[in-house]
Every structure is written in structure tokens, then in C-alpha cells.
Scaffold this active site. Structure first.
Site, mmCIF file in Angstrom:
data_model
loop_
_atom_site.group_PDB
_atom_site.id
_atom_site.type_symbol
_atom_site.label_atom_id
_atom_site.label_comp_id
_atom_site.label_asym_id
_atom_site.label_seq_id
_atom_site.Cartn_x
_atom_site.Cartn_y
_atom_site.Cartn_z
ATOM 1 N N GLU A 148 0.786 -1.242 0.000
ATOM 2 C CA GLU A 148 0.000 0.000 0.000
ATOM 3 C C GLU A 148 0.814 1.287 0.000
ATOM 4 O O GLU A 148 0.619 2.152 0.848
ATOM 5 C CB GLU A 148 -0.953 -0.007 1.207
ATOM 6 C CG GLU A 148 -1.883 -1.202 1.203
ATOM 7 C CD GLU A 148 -2.846 -1.232 2.390
ATOM 8 O OE1 GLU A 148 -2.717 -0.398 3.292
ATOM 9 O OE2 GLU A 148 -3.727 -2.110 2.402
ATOM 10 N N GLU A 196 -6.088 -10.694 -1.377
ATOM 11 C CA GLU A 196 -6.873 -10.522 -0.134
ATOM 12 C C GLU A 196 -8.356 -10.473 -0.473
ATOM 13 O O GLU A 196 -9.090 -9.593 -0.016
ATOM 14 C CB GLU A 196 -6.450 -9.232 0.587
ATOM 15 C CG GLU A 196 -4.965 -9.185 0.898
ATOM 16 C CD GLU A 196 -4.546 -7.975 1.714
ATOM 17 O OE1 GLU A 196 -5.422 -7.276 2.266
ATOM 18 O OE2 GLU A 196 -3.333 -7.738 1.813
HETATM 19 C C1 XIL Z 1 -6.179 -6.626 8.357
HETATM 20 C C2 XIL Z 1 -6.466 -7.848 9.239
HETATM 21 O O1 XIL Z 1 -7.341 -8.698 8.553
HETATM 22 C C3 XIL Z 1 -7.064 -7.411 10.550
HETATM 23 O O2 XIL Z 1 -7.193 -8.511 11.441
HETATM 24 C C4 XIL Z 1 -6.207 -6.326 11.214
HETATM 25 O O3 XIL Z 1 -6.847 -5.846 12.369
HETATM 26 C C5 XIL Z 1 -5.974 -5.177 10.245
HETATM 27 O O4 XIL Z 1 -5.400 -5.671 9.041
HETATM 28 N N1 XIL Z 1 -4.919 -4.763 3.788
HETATM 29 C C6 XIL Z 1 -3.897 -5.601 4.197
HETATM 30 C C7 XIL Z 1 -4.119 -6.527 5.324
HETATM 31 O O5 XIL Z 1 -2.843 -5.652 3.526
HETATM 32 O O6 XIL Z 1 -2.960 -6.747 6.065
HETATM 33 C C8 XIL Z 1 -5.220 -6.040 6.246
HETATM 34 O O7 XIL Z 1 -5.468 -7.039 7.218
HETATM 35 C C9 XIL Z 1 -6.455 -5.704 5.449
HETATM 36 C C10 XIL Z 1 -6.175 -4.607 4.449
#
Ligand code: XIL
Length: 376
Positions: A163, A268
Site C-alpha cells: 500500500e 486478499e
Molecule cells: C487486516 C487484518 O485482517 C485485521 O485482522 C487487522 O486488524 C488489520 O489488518 N490490507 C492488508 C491486510 O494488507 O494486512 C489487512 O489485514 C487488510 C487490508
């Protein structure tokens, strides 16, 4: 004619060998995701600490049955794995990697450099002031060498930077950027490659269908390549909603990344079934506003569920259509009950974003996909 029969036979054999020995989690589903699609691309899932420690056995069953790749949902982020400058906490990451190895899965590391869930000490000195570029370089190198080095040869690939590019294609003004400028990204890729030359390296981001970000990420890929640095794939996070992204824009981005000379991973994947905040002009803390943003507190109505399932299926079919450029499709969690979306972007809502529901049952589109044959 004869060739047709042989091809058909082959399809049947591939189909059945793909499914044999893979018990079903659901009596209506004869096959499993990895059984049916595992030869197209990796079928991954983000796992949490309870799951890798076997405390959530219903999730573990699903993970073992349907997936051939895992990624750490949280335990490898700097705030957790490296909470103080001179202290690492490898307990959970070690358990995560062992779990993947025990189950013969492709293990993905997430993530080395990210502004969020960032260890509080990482970019500042004792007084809380930004450290110098030299100090930050040293810290990044030590962090990456230690973590990537520890799991050398055991982790298939790393989300090296997460990101870092904004919607207009410019760099996020993260502490890494503020101190090192654009250079922090090539440095991170260089350190990761030095620490494990065989590991794949990825740049990962959300909203990758947005033209500005897409162009920015392609510029970054080109810069890394021009400098001879390794980058294997771009990770399109794929946090979707009922109205975004469009299939067309998502496909365009997939193709654009591929043309830049990298593979594409959906890293994701989830799809919120809830109204998104951006659709509401005024965010006030009224009860009716809260209710309107959390409308399915009992169940997801059939009308919404059918649209959600159709949309998810279309996206999965898009990934299949481009199986020559897509190397992994990873969902961000096992079942709706443990999705981060229940607390993001608003805490305490009830969302339905994943492939398995709160009773650990496969959603209709997953059942449909699992009955497809492998020649798809
Ligand atoms: C999220 C997790 O799923 C949560 O448990 C945590 O509280 C916050 O992060 N983008 C990403 C992930 O790259 O690492 C994030 O994961 C969601 C958004």
C-alpha cells in the site's frame, strides 16, 4: 474422433484425481476448491493465530480441505513480529510456517514494509523524532534480513511493500517515504532478494483498478525492473463491495499489470455485502445512520445473497479466464465470522464477505464452482 474421446477421458481423469483424497467439508459439495482449481493457480487463504494453533478446528478443516496456500493475516506485520528494536516475537510466525509445511502448502509472507500496523519504534528515535535516512535504511535492512533470512527456503513469496501508491499514482506520505523518498521501495526489494534469492517478491495494494494507482504501480514495476531488481508479481488485494470494482476495470488492470511483465495475484479477496460508507454523503453518529449501514444483523436476505454470489462467481470466472497470468487467488479469511470486514471500515457490523458462512458452510457459488470439472 479418437482424439476427442482421449481428451474427454483425460478431463475425467484429471477431474477425479484432483478430488480424490480430499474430504468434503460439506455434504452437498463433492469436491473442493483446490481439488478442482489447484492446477490453475494457487488457492490461498489468510489464517490467524487460533487457526494455526489448531484452536479453531472447524476453520482448520476448511483450510486443509480447500486451500493449498496460506498467508499470515497479522503475525508477520512489523508491530507484531518486531515490537521493539531489539526484540522479535517469532512464536506466532513460526507456528504459521510450521502449519503450512505440515499441510504441504505454499506459504506467503505478509508483509515486510507497511505504514499500517507499523512497529512504533521503527521510524522514530527515543524522542519520537523521525530518524535519519541512514538509520532507517539500517533498520529496514536488519528487519528484512532477519525475518526473510529466518524463513529462507520455506516461504514461497513475500509481500515486500504494501500500500505505498495512492489513487492519483503518487506516493503515500508514509514515514518510510517521508524519510527515504521513493528509494525505500527499491531498497526493500533489494534487501528481501539478498536475504532469500529464491523467494518470489511482490508489490501489494488495494483499489488497483483505479487508473491513477494502476499507472503508479506500473511505473514502480518498470523502475524496479530497469534497476535489475526482482519483482515477480503485483498483488491486487481485491477487497470488493457490491458495486465496486467493475469486472471490466478489474480485468483491464490485470492485463495492464501483466503487460508490464509481472504475474498477477489476487491476494486478499473478499466482498462486503454491506452498504459502503462512501455512498452516504453525511457521516453522523445517529442510530438510524448506524442501522442503515448495518442492515443485515440477523441474516443476509436472499435478494442480496444471490447478487453477492453471482458477483463472486463472475470474478472467479474472470480469474480462471486469465489463469495464464494469475498465479494465486487468496481469500482474506476462512468464514464470515472471522472476517476483518465485520470491523472495517466501521466497527461492530455483521458482514458476509467470505466463501464460508458463520456455520462454516460453503456459500452457493463455492458449491457451484466445486462441482465444475477441471477442464474449465
Ligand atoms: C487486516 C487484518 O485482517 C485485521 O485482522 C487487522 O486488524 C488489520 O489488518 N490490507 C492488508 C491486510 O494488507 O494486512 C489487512 O489485514 C487488510 C487490508
Amino acid at each position: 474422433m479418437k482424439r476427442g474421446i482421449i481428451t474427454n477421458l483425460l478431463v475425467v481423469v484429471i477431474f477425479f484425481t484432483g478430488c480424490i483424497g480430499v474430504p468434503s467439508s460439506d455434504s452437498n459439495t463433492g469436491n473442493t476448491l483446490k481439488g478442482v482449481f489447484g492446477d490453475k493457480f494457487l488457492i490461498g487463504v489468510a489464517v490467524n493465530d487460533n487457526q494455526v494453533r489448531g484452536k479453531d478446528s472447524l476453520s482448520v478443516n476448511i483450510i486443509q480441505q480447500h486451500f493449498n496456500s496460506i498467508v499470515a493475516e497479522n503475525c508477520m506485520k512489523s508491530a507484531l513480529i518486531h515490537p521493539e528494536e531489539n526484540r522479535y516475537d517469532f512464536e506466532a510466525p513460526d507456528a504459521f510456517v510450521s502449519f503450512g509445511e505440515k499441510n504441504g502448502m505454499a506459504i506467503i509472507g505478509h508483509c515486510l514494509i507497511w505504514h499500517s500496523q507499523l512497529a512504533p519504534w521503527f521510524c522514530v528515535d527515543d524522542k519520537g523524532d523521525k530518524v535519519s535516512p541512514e538509520v532507517l535504511k539500517k533498520r529496514m535492512k536488519e528487519h528484512i534480513y532477519t525475518i526473510v533470512g529466518r524463513y529462507k527456503g520455506r516461504i514461497k513469496g513475500w509481500d515486500v511493500v504494501n500500500e505505498a501508491i495512492l489513487e492519483d499514482g503518487s506516493y503515500r506520505k508514509s514515514p518510510f517515504y517521508e524519510i527515504l523518498g521513493e528509494e525505500f521501495i527499491p531498497l526493500a526489494f533489494q534487501y528481501a532478494h539478498e536475504a532469500d534469492p529464491d523467494a518470489e517478491l511482490y508489490y501489494n495494494d488495494y483499489g488497483m483498478d483505479i487508473p491513477g494507482r494502476q499507472e503508479g504501480v506500473i511505473r514502480l514495476v518498470n523502475q524496479l525492473k530497469a534497476r535489475g531488481l526482482r519483482i515477480d508479481a503485483v498483488g491486487m488485494q481485491g477487497h470488493m463491495g457490491m458495486t465496486y470494482p467493475t469486472l471490466e476495470n478489474f480485468e483491464k488492470s490485470m492485463l495492464a499489470f501483466s503487460s508490464a511483465g509481472v504475474k498477477v495475484m489476487i491476494t486478499e479477496w473478499d466482498m462486503s455485502a454491506l452498504p459502503s460508507q462512501s455512498q452516504t454523503a453525511n457521516i453522523s453518529d445517529t442510530v438510524s445512520y448506524r442501522k442503515s449501514l448495518n442492515p443485515y444483523q440477523d441474516i443476509l436476505p436472499d435478494s442480496v445473497s444471490s447478487v453477492w454470489n453471482a458477483r463472486m462467481k463472475s470474478f472467479f470466472e474472470l480469474f480462471l479466464k486469465h489463469k495464464d497470468i494469475v498465479t494465486r487467488v487468496t481469500v482474506w479469511g476462512v468464514s464470515d465470522g472471522n472476517s476483518w470486514k465485520n470491523n472495517f471500515p466501521i466497527r461492530g457490523r455483521k458482514d458476509y464477505p467470505l466463501l464460508f458462512d458463520r456455520n462454516y458452510q460453503a456459500k452457493p457459488f463455492v458449491k457451484e464452482l466445486c462441482t465444475l470439472s477441471s477442464d474449465k
